[in-house]
Design an enzyme around this catalytic site. Structure first.
Site, short mmCIF file in Angstrom:
data_model
loop_
_atom_site.label_atom_id
_atom_site.label_comp_id
_atom_site.label_asym_id
_atom_site.label_seq_id
_atom_site.Cartn_x
_atom_site.Cartn_y
_atom_site.Cartn_z
CD GLU A 116 -8.49 -7.81 -4.93
OE1 GLU A 116 -8.06 -8.46 -3.39
OE2 GLU A 116 -7.16 -7.07 -5.09
CD GLU A 157 -5.77 -4.45 -8.39
OE1 GLU A 157 -6.47 -3.44 -8.12
OE2 GLU A 157 -6.57 -5.78 -7.67
CB ALA A 165 -11.10 -4.38 -0.87
CD GLU A 173 -12.26 -5.81 -8.13
OE1 GLU A 173 -10.91 -6.59 -7.57
OE2 GLU A 173 -12.27 -5.58 -9.00
NE ARG A 217 -4.10 -1.66 0.04
CZ ARG A 217 -4.87 -1.50 -1.12
NH1 ARG A 217 -4.64 -1.20 -1.93
NH2 ARG A 217 -6.01 -2.06 -0.78
#
Lengths: 181, 181
Positions: free
Chosen positions: A96, A142, A76, A92, A64
């Site tokens: 993810e 990501e 999320a 998601e 982050r």
């Protein structure tokens, strides 16, 4: 729910990014005086409490940048413009975690930082998980790693600050309360 | 905790306001590619779970411009630069509620929106409350009304969306879990 309403006198757009936008509103306060409000606009997001059949909580570890560290969080993701959060939740989860849920249940929603941002998170409980063979892929910027934790292990991760964000702590308290019902 | 670290290539300051500042960092991803991160900097805040002697939760109703509506929230307030959150907690309790606490206990902290902001909230439990005769006053652009609710009343307020933010829902879950201990 408009007690102490602050009327907008003018709005100045400061920034329009890929994810957030920022504006400063001049407002008229309830006493007639003027003040300024700094506002971050965000598209909203979903958070997923995803439980495996052996009752592990599916989490993702990711870096982050605002904190310059990684966190363990529940999966999320942001809403696309106009998207129903139910659709975001399915997408998601798959992107993810590589799971699809036989059962997806809406729990509740909350604003994360109502003083300066309109971000809302919609929480879902995903159960009857099955691994997808060729899951849809996440955004190409990501990087996440899957971690599956028992409730007890999650509580230890709160103690040692590996779990440290509002939606994930909500999820763990939610599961604790479910267990005590 | 720096898994998947994103190294800063450059930083562009976009906005420096009274409360937040905004920057865009160009980062090098773990795969060597470049991406951008939109980051909101916030000074951090405290939130207060303040319980009266008859076990009511002290809340404040206030207008939240980013949402264009008012919410019932636990009392909260931002840290001054370099301030110890213990000090902020005492000050904000008095300013927002007119109470002082005979007992103030740190509970835990969490990040509200780690994807785009570094805001952290430090939660405290304030008990043995006494009304102050001439309390320190809140900022002159803050209008709040005190509301004292039982735990059961708080749960109804979550149901009907009068309570709708992360820190207040954390507080109520925390009290539910305390009760079930």
């Amino acid at each position: 729910m408009n007690k102490f309403e602050e009327k907008t006198v003018s709005t100045e757009q400061i920034f329009k990014g890929k994810i957030i936008s920022v504006q400063v509103d001049e407002v008229e306060l309830p006493n007639g005086k003027l003040s300024k409000r700094e506002i971050v606009r965000h598209p909203g997001a979903v958070g997923l409490i995803a439980l495996t059949d052996d009752n592990k909580i599916v989490m993702v570890e990711q870096f982050r940048k605002p904190l310059e560290r990684s966190l363990l969080e529940i999966p999320a993701g942001k809403l696309e413009p106009g998207e129903n959060p139910d659709v975001t939740a399915e997408r998601e989860l798959e992107e993810e975690t590589g799971y699809r849920a036989g059962n997806m249940e809406y729990i509740s929603s909350f604003y994360t930082s109502p003083g300066f941002a309109n971000e809302i998170i919609h929480l879902y409980l995903a159960t009857e998980l099955e691994k997808v063979e060729n899951p849809a892929e996440a955004d190409d910027d990501e990087f996440v790693e899957l971690v599956e934790l028992s409730l007890e292990e999650s509580l230890v991760c709160i103690e040692n600050d590996r779990i440290y964000d509002a939606k994930t702590i909500f999820a763990i308290q939610y599961l604790q309360l479910m267990e005590k019902k």
